[in-house]
Design an enzyme around this catalytic site. Structure first.
Site, PDB file in Angstrom:
ATOM      1  N   LYS A 129       8.382  45.597 -21.685  1.00 18.27           N
ATOM      2  CA  LYS A 129       9.388  46.143 -20.516  1.00 18.27           C
ATOM      3  C   LYS A 129       8.908  46.843 -19.481  1.00 18.27           C
ATOM      4  O   LYS A 129       9.443  46.362 -18.275  1.00 18.27           O
ATOM      5  CB  LYS A 129      10.164  47.519 -21.402  1.00 18.27           C
ATOM      6  CG  LYS A 129      10.946  47.034 -22.472  1.00 18.27           C
ATOM      7  CD  LYS A 129      11.675  48.085 -23.178  1.00 18.27           C
ATOM      8  CE  LYS A 129      12.664  47.837 -24.050  1.00 18.27           C
ATOM      9  NZ  LYS A 129      12.239  47.124 -25.100  1.00 18.27           N
ATOM     10  N   GLU A 213      12.619  56.224 -17.509  1.00 17.17           N
ATOM     11  CA  GLU A 213      13.752  55.991 -16.308  1.00 17.17           C
ATOM     12  C   GLU A 213      14.798  56.944 -16.219  1.00 17.17           C
ATOM     13  O   GLU A 213      15.062  57.914 -17.237  1.00 17.17           O
ATOM     14  CB  GLU A 213      14.452  54.598 -16.961  1.00 17.17           C
ATOM     15  CG  GLU A 213      13.475  53.433 -17.211  1.00 17.17           C
ATOM     16  CD  GLU A 213      14.227  52.129 -17.829  1.00 17.17           C
ATOM     17  OE1 GLU A 213      13.945  50.954 -17.378  1.00 17.17           O
ATOM     18  OE2 GLU A 213      15.167  52.528 -18.354  1.00 17.17           O
ATOM     19  N   ARG A 306      15.567  34.252 -26.419  1.00 20.20           N
ATOM     20  CA  ARG A 306      15.956  33.383 -27.482  1.00 20.20           C
ATOM     21  C   ARG A 306      17.551  33.364 -27.471  1.00 20.20           C
ATOM     22  O   ARG A 306      18.247  34.198 -26.464  1.00 20.20           O
ATOM     23  CB  ARG A 306      15.418  34.305 -28.518  1.00 20.20           C
ATOM     24  CG  ARG A 306      16.061  35.725 -28.683  1.00 20.20           C
ATOM     25  CD  ARG A 306      15.775  36.531 -29.913  1.00 20.20           C
ATOM     26  NE  ARG A 306      15.904  37.757 -30.120  1.00 20.20           N
ATOM     27  CZ  ARG A 306      17.079  38.420 -30.022  1.00 20.20           C
ATOM     28  NH1 ARG A 306      18.198  37.834 -29.948  1.00 20.20           N
ATOM     29  NH2 ARG A 306      17.011  39.613 -29.850  1.00 20.20           N
TER      30      ARG A 306
END
Length: 642
Positions: A129, A213, A306
């Protein structure tokens, strides 16, 4: 002479045979498209899945190990050995298991087997991430303000929290599925949140690295389906709204997102394509954004490299088979459509049907599916209104302790959101599963809730309205009482039918006390003044994902009295219900069950004393169990609230 226009080169041929390195509904989904395209399929399976639906659908199937995924579905080399043995030219990973494993994608290339997905480099780039956010920032894709660096000094996190402002969200760098996520609303909470987040990240991913964040307090989860080919083309196939989540996992998804303007859709779509191009993406991918409902700002969250679980809603609003796109792109063909050709028609909604207990924090459940009746499906990817069920299980299958407890995905399409939600409600009402607890009633409450219908929700929706969505324990008691009443009546009706058949066989039907006149249709009744005690035991279902945890069997005191033909008063542990049969045959008994106010109505069966709440109930299975000397009749009852 006019210059001749060169004809477009023919697309490269599809694979002759592919191996599907997955199980359950996604393996079946891939195989169904492959069969339509005349591509042969190879299944792999664990010992727990030897009779699974995906094994039956495949042209060939190979055992790869014991039930635990680490000893079967995660053994990449063993799967590639099967591909070599069978001559499979490509591997479709589905989702989960090896689908986002960069090392497996690289090994496919090394062994000259096409990985139907992005290159290993793209999977690797998006696997972290923190690194992904750095790449997105460099590519001009908006990201949530925060700190995504490698250094993990708590002081850096504290400084970042002060800079961006509380509340803040801590995430595991290698995380997923909500693991390692914690919210801190103040500096006093930050240290404890970091410790807890690091501990869970280490246990789940073997890495304690975190990022921090700004926490968006009223977010929506909106994701963009992207597709890229090896010819430099990249398109977005509109968006999906996945805001309804429990434990950071999606429950209901829809396309398009409610109240999203065409301008915002285009901005988010272009940002998603920029994200894909930044990592040299190929194939199907999903770029997930956090959407701030207060400002309409959107921020990159992560990219799933995916095909997503919720891809069917995109298929229904575009009329495109995304698995077919995957196969064609992986074989070297260009994308079937340019961006301006991508349609957006009507509205689609998907609900994930799980074997789980919503009121016990959605605890997964294991066990045998004793009864399964899915809604009647109709419509196709190319047709109008329809109901679609993607599933990998059948009646009598086991929901295993080793894998995800999803039973199916229920997907509907209609001309607009209002019509689609109405169709979803009807489909949920028609869905019958017995033997394991499910979330069907919970999902029905979600899609009929005023806040959801208004499309003004955020990711706190389930927590905010939990009392309304989860129901209460009193309903459980009433459900058990209603089910016991119908089980008792069904046993009596079966006893009557058997007695009638025996009387006919003996040549003396007129003398049988179970025959009403000269009919043999089960319409006979006992004396209205006669009460009959029916011994019943409630077999308490398992209460956990391991199939255990159920309590002791519960003995029920059941007394019934027929007040007139097909109408019964049944007392269960001292509480009365009124039951009216609507169907009785060899396959099914159906009835309406009413709560009674306790008044003695006498033999006339005055229905004025019956409460308005009604439950539709069906006996869907009566089986004999146990040894001959200790045999019992197992009665499976399916309950449905009106």
């Amino acid at each position: 002479a006019a210059a001749a226009t060169a004809a477009a080169p023919p697309p490269p041929p599809l694979f002759d045979k592919i191996l599907v390195a997955n199980r359950g509904e996604i393996a079946c989904r891939v195989m169904e498209t492959a069969r339509r395209l005349a591509v042969r399929t190879v299944a792999v399976y664990s010992e727990a899945d030897s009779d699974a639906r995906h094994v039956q659908l495949a042209d060939e199937a190979y055992l790869i190990g014991p039930p635990p995924a680490a000893e079967s579905y995660l053994l990449g080399e063993r799967i590639l050995d099967v591909a070599a043995t069978t001559g499979a030219q490509a591997v479709h990973p589905g989702y989960g298991f090896l689908s986002e494993n960069a090392a497996f994608a690289a090994r496919c290339a090394e062994r000259r087997v096409t990985f139907i997905g992005p290159p290993a480099s793209a999977i690797d780039a998006m696997g972290s991430k923190s690194a992904a956010k750095t790449i997105m920032t460099d590519a001009g894709v908006p990201v949530v303000p925060g700190y995504h660096g490698d250094a993990q000094d708590p002081a850096l996190f504290a400084d970042a929290a002060k800079r961006i402002g509380y509340p803040v969200l801590l995430k595991a760098v290698l995380g997923g599925g909500g693991k390692g996520m914690r919210i801190a609303h103040s500096e006093a909470e930050l240290a404890q949140a970091m410790e807890s987040s690091r501990s869970e990240a280490t246990k789940s991913f073997g890495d304690s690295a975190l990022l921090i964040e700004k926490y968006i307090e009223r977010p929506r989860h909106i994701e963009i389906q992207v597709f890229a080919d090896t010819h430099g083309n990249c398109v977005y196939l509109n968006e999906r709204d996945c805001t309804v989540q429990r434990r950071y996992q999606k429950v209901v998804e829809e396309a398009p997102a409610p109240h999203l303007s065409a301008e915002l859709r285009a901005k988010m779509g272009e940002a998603a394509c920029d994200a894909a191009r930044a990592v040299g993406y190929v194939g199907a991918g999903t770029v997930e954004f956090i959407f701030d409902t207060d400002t309409d700002a959107f921020y990159f969250m992560e990219m799933n490299t995916r095909l997503q679980v919720e891809h069917p809603v995109t298929e229904l609003v575009t009329g495109q088979d995304l698995v077919e796109w995957q196969l064609r792109v992986a074989s070297g063909a260009p994308l079937p459509l340019a961006q301006h050709e991508v349609p957006l028609r009507g509205h689609a909604v998907e609900a994930r049907v799980y074997a789980e207990d919503p009121r016990r924090n959605f605890l997964p459940q294991a066990g045998r599916i004793a009864h399964l009746r899915a809604p009647r499906t109709h419509g196709t990817l190319e047709s109008a209104a329809g109901v679609r069920v993607d599933t990998g299980v059948r009646e009598d299958d086991e929901v295993s302790i080793y894998y995800d407890p999803m039973i199916s995905k229920l997907i509907v399409w209609d001309v607009d959101r209002t019509a689609a939600l109405r169709r979803m409600v009807r489909a949920l009402e028609d869905y019958e599963v017995a033997g394991v607890p499910t979330n069907i009633d919970f999902v029905r409450r979600v899609v009929t809730h005023d806040a959801f219908i208004g499309g003004k929700i955020d990711t706190n929706f389930i927590a905010q309205y939990s009392d309304e969505l989860l129901g209460d324990n009193d309903n459980d008691t009433a459900t058990l009482r209603h089910a016991a009443a119908l089980a008792a009546v069904s046993l009596v009706q079966n006893e009557r039918a058997s007695a009638a058949e025996a009387a006919v066989s003996a040549g003396d039907p007129v003398m049988s006390p179970w025959i009403d006149g000269d009919t043999l249709d089960g319409g006979g009744r006992m004396n209205h003044e006669r009460e009959q005690t029916v011994p019943l035991t409630w077999r308490r279902p398992p209460s956990g994902a391991d199939g255990g945890g159920g309590g002791d069997d519960v003995e029920l005191g059941v007394v019934l009295r027929e007040v007139r033909p097909q109408h019964f008063e049944v007392t269960v542990d001292g509480v009365s219900v009124y039951l009216r049969l609507s169907q009785f045959d060899e396959e099914r008994i159906e009835a309406e069950v009413f709560d009674v106010d306790g008044a003695d109505r006498g033999s006339g069966g005055d229905e004025a004393a019956v409460r308005g709440h009604r439950v539709a109930a069906s006996v869907v299975g009566v089986q004999r169990s146990g040894d001959d000397g200790d045999a019992a009749l197992d009665v499976t009852v399916f309950m449905k609230s009106d």
